[in-house]
Design a protein around this motif. Structure first.
Motif, PDB file in Angstrom:
ATOM      1  N   ILE A  40       0.842  -1.211   0.000  1.00 17.29           N
ATOM      2  CA  ILE A  40       0.000   0.000   0.000  1.00 17.29           C
ATOM      3  C   ILE A  40       0.870   1.251   0.000  1.00 17.29           C
ATOM      4  O   ILE A  40       0.625   2.206  -0.741  1.00 17.29           O
ATOM      5  N   VAL A  41       1.940   1.207   0.812  1.00 12.71           N
ATOM      6  CA  VAL A  41       2.839   2.366   0.865  1.00 12.71           C
ATOM      7  C   VAL A  41       3.474   2.599  -0.491  1.00 12.71           C
ATOM      8  O   VAL A  41       3.529   3.742  -0.987  1.00 12.71           O
ATOM      9  N   VAL A  42       3.943   1.506  -1.103  1.00 15.53           N
ATOM     10  CA  VAL A  42       4.583   1.660  -2.418  1.00 15.53           C
ATOM     11  C   VAL A  42       3.588   2.229  -3.420  1.00 15.53           C
ATOM     12  O   VAL A  42       3.910   3.145  -4.187  1.00 15.53           O
ATOM     13  N   VAL A  43       2.359   1.714  -3.394  1.00 15.95           N
ATOM     14  CA  VAL A  43       1.344   2.207  -4.334  1.00 15.95           C
ATOM     15  C   VAL A  43       1.070   3.692  -4.081  1.00 15.95           C
ATOM     16  O   VAL A  43       0.987   4.493  -5.018  1.00 15.95           O
ATOM     17  N   ILE A  47       1.666   6.609  -6.786  1.00 12.04           N
ATOM     18  CA  ILE A  47       0.616   7.557  -7.182  1.00 12.04           C
ATOM     19  C   ILE A  47       1.091   8.992  -6.959  1.00 12.04           C
ATOM     20  O   ILE A  47       0.942   9.866  -7.816  1.00 12.04           O
ATOM     21  N   LEU A  48       1.719   9.184  -5.796  1.00 11.11           N
ATOM     22  CA  LEU A  48       2.248  10.509  -5.468  1.00 11.11           C
ATOM     23  C   LEU A  48       3.271  10.951  -6.508  1.00 11.11           C
ATOM     24  O   LEU A  48       3.239  12.082  -7.002  1.00 11.11           O
ATOM     25  N   GLY A  49       4.160  10.007  -6.862  1.00 11.66           N
ATOM     26  CA  GLY A  49       5.205  10.308  -7.846  1.00 11.66           C
ATOM     27  C   GLY A  49       4.594  10.694  -9.179  1.00 11.66           C
ATOM     28  O   GLY A  49       4.971  11.698  -9.780  1.00 11.66           O
TER      29      GLY A  49
ATOM     30  N   PHE B  19      12.343  -5.729  -3.111  1.00 11.03           N
ATOM     31  CA  PHE B  19      11.742  -5.281  -4.363  1.00 11.03           C
ATOM     32  C   PHE B  19      10.892  -4.027  -4.121  1.00 11.03           C
ATOM     33  O   PHE B  19      11.000  -3.041  -4.842  1.00 11.03           O
ATOM     34  N   ASN B  20      10.067  -4.105  -3.071  1.00  9.61           N
ATOM     35  CA  ASN B  20       9.230  -2.957  -2.709  1.00  9.61           C
ATOM     36  C   ASN B  20      10.053  -1.686  -2.600  1.00  9.61           C
ATOM     37  O   ASN B  20       9.736  -0.655  -3.176  1.00  9.61           O
ATOM     38  N   PHE B  21      11.134  -1.826  -1.827  1.00  8.58           N
ATOM     39  CA  PHE B  21      11.915  -0.630  -1.539  1.00  8.58           C
ATOM     40  C   PHE B  21      12.632  -0.131  -2.784  1.00  8.58           C
ATOM     41  O   PHE B  21      12.731   1.074  -3.010  1.00  8.58           O
TER      42      PHE B  21
END
Lengths: 277, 165
Positions: A40-43, A47-49, B19-21
Motif C-alpha cells: 500500500i505504501v509503495v502504491v 501515485i504521489l510520484g 523489491f518494494n523498496f
C-alpha cells in the motif's frame, strides 16, 4: 468481547504475535498482512510520484512546498553528518527514501482498522484473530530488508569511493601486515600495533552484522511495541485512553524513521571516507 | 533457526520487501528528488544571480552618480572660467576703446591746434598786409600834403625815439 459467553462462543486468541501472519498465498508465496501494508505504501508513493510528474514548478504550490521543505531541511541535516553537500546529494536518494518509506509505514500502522480488522482462523485447535493489515515496519522482514539494503549499499558505495583494496583492508587488514617490513626500522612498535589493527578489522566484520541486527531490531521493536501498547490501552478502555499514546506513537514513528535514515547515512559517510591513521 | 522461525523471517518476504523498496527508491528518485533537487539548485542559482545583479546595479548607480557629480563640477568650473575670461576680455576691450578714443581726441586736438596756428599766422599775415597798405596809404597821404622841415624832423625824431625804446 471474547469469552463473555464461553459456553456459546469459542475463545478467540487476541494476542499480537511477533511475526506477521500470512493472509493468502500466491503460488505458495505467503502474502502477509505487513507485506500488504508495504505494498500500500509503495502504491501510495507511486501515485504521489506520478501526480507530481511535470507539476514541479519554479514557484512552488501546495504539496511541492511540503516536499521542498522536507527535502531541504533533511539535506541540511545530512550536511551536518557528511560535512559535504556533494556527499549529501549523493546519498540523498537512498536515505530520503528510507526515511519516507519507514515514516509512511510507521504512521500507516497507526490508522484505525490496521491491526483491528481481520479474520478468525483456527490454528493448532485454537481460534486466532488475524488482522488483514499490520504496520509494515512491525514485521522483522521489512526492517531487516531495509537494514540489509542500507548496510550493503554503504559497502558498495564505499568500494566505489575509496577502491576495493582500501575498503577490503578496513576489515581484513592485509595492508597492516604488508607495512611492517617497510616501517619497522623507523618505528619498531609497529610490530605490536599493526596486528592489533588487523584484529580490530576482524571485529569490524562482526560490527557490520551488528549494524544490521541493531537497525532492524530497533525499528521493529519500537513499532511493534507501539502497536502492542496501543492494543493494550484499547483493551483497558477503548475510548479516550489510547489517544495520548497515539500521539506518542506518531512521534516514535517519526523519530525511528529519522534515526534509521541518519544511521544509514552515517554508515555511508564513514564507509566512503578514507581512513586516516 | 528457532529464533528465525519465531520472528517470522521468511526469505521470500524479505525479497519482496527488497523489491518494494527498490521500486519506491526508483519512483521517488525519478519523480520527486531529481526534479525537486534540480529545481532547488536552479532557484538557488537564480537567487544568487538576482543578488549579484542587484549588487552590480547598486554599484553602477553609485558610479553614475559619481560621474554626474564630477561632470557637473567640471561644467561649473568651465563656466566660471569662461565668464572670467569674458570679463577680462571685456575689460581689455574697454581699455582699448578708451585708449583709442583718447588717441583720436589727442590727434584731433593736435590737428585743431595746427589749424588754429595756421589761421593765426594767416590772419597775422593779412593784418600785416593791410597794415602796411594802410601805412603806405597814410604815408602817401602824408607825403602828398607835403612836409616841412620842422614837422619832418619832429616825426623822424619821434619815430626814432619810439623805435629805440
Amino acid at each position: 468481547m471474547s469469552g463473555q459467553n464461553s459456553e456459546q462462543l469459542i475463545e478467540v486468541k487476541h494476542d499480537s504475535p511477533l511475526y506477521a501472519e500470512p493472509i493468502f498465498e500466491i503460488a505458495s508465496f505467503p502474502v502477509t498482512n505487513s507485506l500488504i501494508n508495504s505494498f500500500i505504501v509503495v502504491v501510495m508513493v507511486v501515485i504521489l510520484g506520478f501526480s507530481l510528474r511535470g507539476r514541479i514548478k519554479m514557484v512552488p504550490r501546495g504539496l511541492q512546498n511540503i516536499l521542498e521543505m522536507a527535502i531541504e531541511g533533511l539535506l541540511n541535516m545530512f550536511d551536518t553528518v557528511t560535512h559535504s553537500r556533494k556527499k549529501s546529494l549523493q546519498f540523498a536518494p537512498l536515505v530520503l527514501s528510507l526515511f519516507f518509506f519507514i515514516l509512511i509505514n510507521n504512521w500507516l500502522g497507526l490508522l484505525p482498522g490496521v491491526g483491528t480488522v481481520g479474520k478468525i482462523v483456527s490454528e493448532h485447535g485454537e481460534a486466532v484473530f488475524v488482522p488483514f493489515l499490520r504496520g509494515g515496519t512491525a514485521d522483522l522482514n521489512t526492517t531487516l530488508a531495509l537494514a540489509i539494503i542500507g548496510v550493503v549499499m554503504s559497502h558498495i558505495l564505499g568500494v566505489v569511493a575509496v577502491g576495493w583494496w582500501h575498503h577490503f583492508n578496513k576489515f581484513i587488514n592485509l595492508q597492516a601486515f604488508a607495512e611492517i617490513p617497510k616501517k619497522i626500522i623507523k618505528d619498531p612498535t609497529i610490530v605490536l600495533v599493526n596486528p592489533i589493527k588487523a584484529f580490530v578489522g576482524l571485529i569490524e566484520i562482526i560490527g557490520e552484522l551488528a549494524k544490521v541486527a541493531s537497525l532492524s531490531f530497533r525499528l521493529f521493536g519500537n513499532i511493534f511495541a507501539g502497536e502492542v501498547l496501543l492494543a493494550s490501552m484499547s483493551a483497558i478502555m477503548a475510548f479516550g485512553v489510547p489517544i495520548p499514546f497515539m500521539f506518542l506513537e506518531l512521534i516514535v514513528g517519526l523519530i525511528q524513521a529519522f534515526i534509521f535514515a541518519i544511521l544509514i547515512l552515517t554508515y555511508l559517510s564513514i564507509n566512503t571516507t578514507k581512513e586516516t591513521h | 533457526m528457532e529464533l528465525i522461525k519465531a520472528l517470522g523471517i521468511d526469505w521470500r518476504i524479505l525479497l519482496a520487501q527488497f523489491f518494494n523498496f527498490a521500486v519506491l527508491v526508483w519512483i521517488l528518485w525519478k519523480f520527486a528528488y531529481k526534479p525537486v533537487l534540480s529545481l532547488l539548485e536552479e532557484r538557488r542559482l537564480k537567487v544568487e544571480k538576482g543578488l549579484d545583479d542587484a549588487e552590480s546595479a547598486a554599484k553602477n548607480l553609485a558610479a553614475a552618480e559619481e560621474e554626474s557629480r564630477r561632470l557637473l563640477l567640471k561644467t561649473r568650473q568651465e563656466a566660471s572660467a569662461i565668464i572670467e575670461k569674458a570679463q577680462v576680455q571685456a575689460e581689455e576691450r574697454q581699455k582699448d576703446v578708451v585708449k583709442k578714443a583718447q588717441e583720436e581726441i589727442g590727434e584731433m586736438m593736435e590737428k585743431e591746434r595746427g589749424k588754429i596756428a595756421a589761421e593765426k599766422a594767416a590772419s597775422l599775415a593779412s593784418l600785416k598786409e593791410e597794415l602796411s597798405a594802410m601805412i603806405a596809404a597814410g604815408l602817401e597821404k602824408f607825403f602828398r600834403e607835403g612836409l616841412d622841415e620842422n614837422r619832418d624832423n619832429k616825426i623822424v625824431a619821434r619815430i626814432a625815439k619810439e623805435i629805440s625804446k
